[in-house]
Design an enzyme around this catalytic site. Structure first.
Site, PDB file in Angstrom:
ATOM      1  N   SER A  52       2.994   2.215  -2.233  1.00  0.00           N
ATOM      2  CA  SER A  52       1.946   3.063  -1.958  1.00  0.00           C
ATOM      3  C   SER A  52       2.717   4.627  -1.730  1.00  0.00           C
ATOM      4  CB  SER A  52       1.094   2.654  -0.693  1.00  0.00           C
ATOM      5  OG  SER A  52       0.405   1.880  -1.165  1.00  0.00           O
ATOM      6  N   LYS A  55       0.964   7.167  -3.775  1.00  0.00           N
ATOM      7  CA  LYS A  55      -0.421   7.920  -3.406  1.00  0.00           C
ATOM      8  C   LYS A  55       0.200   9.419  -2.936  1.00  0.00           C
ATOM      9  CE  LYS A  55      -2.980   4.204  -1.911  1.00  0.00           C
ATOM     10  NZ  LYS A  55      -2.144   2.990  -2.143  1.00  0.00           N
ATOM     11  N   SER A 111      -4.225   3.685   3.193  1.00  0.00           N
ATOM     12  CA  SER A 111      -3.624   3.749   1.806  1.00  0.00           C
ATOM     13  C   SER A 111      -4.871   2.864   0.965  1.00  0.00           C
ATOM     14  CB  SER A 111      -2.301   2.757   1.989  1.00  0.00           C
ATOM     15  OG  SER A 111      -1.475   2.886   0.875  1.00  0.00           O
TER      16      SER A 111
END
Length: 387
Positions: A52, A55, A111
């Protein structure tokens, strides 16, 4: 204790522990964000799955679009069937909308994969096209060893980055998007009567910390990019491959302490020459290597104080990692403050994969397991000493 003494203790600790303590996927870097000096590095250019942390680039492009006027914070974005179908996220349903502001907060705090895909489709049309935009932008920022294949960080064997590249991205977010960087310091996010805490525990555990992002998939371990500012100096640090939430966070705190102590003593190694080719307009990190310190002993870290705790809830053990991951995805929404972990273990001649949620206090772990049992689910509470 002064920063100098803390840093000295950290350096001695780093230099006296064995290589065997590291997971194979571990790598790290600590960078003085003001001048790009590498203050510490261990395998900073080794390819890693960003999970993640991906992101961060999704958000970078969203901030680019906001700055250029192509998006507005109060703009309502449509939720496609593809976005709504993403595993793990906030409650989003196809045909509904979410504002840019809320999608950003969901991607940062929880997330949320579905929120990341909503942003990707709004900017790129499709997630695949957006991933191409992500990779192109990454290379423009000097992240030459990074390739993105999706907007969320969900497993993809072709999606790779490095600790050095993620440090560059962290610094770029701080310097190029000052108007939006404060989103990363959001403590919690309210969505449909639910309060979602930020997964980044460093925000509350480390003085001066103000971002950035956590990440986890089974193939990467526990990842973290963190930024902190003290006495006018900013450090960005990256950890890949932590064995647990607690080990990752404790490692990050030690590396930040060491970095600030080096700045205070003005004894950082001169391993960096500003890369003038980067279009973002600031010098970052050259290909020169900082001398790597010895790895950190995860067992020793276990004794450090951790307000978040390191208790776990185990849901079961499986012969296939995919089965453990499936169960974790299924239960994830019931334990929003915990981190999922597929934990491999050898049982006789067989290898099993334990499905666990980690990073809990004892009280939260026991409460969570009781809740799951009331819903007719099997679980057990695992103490830090249980391994």
């Amino acid at each position: 204790m002064t920063l100098a003494l803390i840093g000295l203790a950290g350096l001695l600790f780093l230099s006296t522990l064995s290589q065997s303590a590291h997971a194979a996927a571990y790598s790290a870097i600590v960078v003085d964000a003001d001048d790009g000096k590498v203050l510490h590095a261990y395998k900073p250019d080794a390819p890693r799955y960003p999970a993640s942390l991906t992101k961060m680039m999704t958000l970078y492009l969203a901030f680019d679009a906001l700055k250029a006027g192509r998006l507005k914070l109060n703009q309502k974005l449509p939720i496609s069937a593809h976005a709504a179908a993403q595993p793990y996220g906030i409650d989003l349903r196809a045909g509904q909308t979410i504002t840019v502001h809320d999608a950003i907060l969901a991607a940062i705090t929880k997330s949320a994969n579905n929120a990341a895909v909503v942003l990707a489709e709004a900017i790129g049309g499709t997630e695949a096209k957006f991933a191409e935009m992500m990779t192109k932008r990454a290379h423009q920022l000097g992240m030459t060893n990074t390739v993105f294949k999706n907007a969320s960080g969900l497993p993809n064997r072709h999606q790779k980055s490095t600790a050095r590249d993620m440090a560059k991205l962290g610094i770029a977010l701080v310097k190029n998007h000052k108007d939006y960087y404060s989103y990363f310091s959001t403590a919690e996010f309210e969505w449909k009567d639910a309060v979602i805490p930020n997964h980044n525990h460093i925000l509350t555990r480390y003085e001066g910390a103000d971002g950035i992002k956590t990440g986890y998939i089974a193939a990467s371990g526990f990842n973290l990019v963190a930024s902190a500012k003290r006495d006018g100096h900013r450090i960005v640090a990256v950890v890949f491959g932590g064995s647990s939430v607690k080990a990752r966070d404790n490692r990050m705190i030690q590396l930040l302490d060491t970095g600030f102590a080096k700045i205070e003593n003005d004894d950082a190694p001169a391993t960096m020459v500003a890369d003038k080719s980067e279009s973002s307009g600031f010098g970052l990190i050259s290909n020169a290597e900082a001398t790597p310190a010895a790895p950190i002993n995860a067992k020793a870290l276990k004794n450090a104080d951790d307000a978040a705790g390191d208790w776990a809830v185990q849901l079961g053990a499986f012969r296939k990692a995919s089965s453990a991951e499936h169960l974790l995805r299924k239960v994830r929404g019931k334990l929003p403050s915990a981190e999922p972990l597929v934990d491999p273990v050898q049982s006789g001649s067989k290898k099993l994969y334990r499905a666990r949620f980690t990073g809990l206090s004892e009280a939260d772990a026991r409460s969570a397991c009781q809740k799951l049992k009331r819903e007719k689910m099997n679980c057990s509470v695992i103490s830090p000493d249980a391994g």
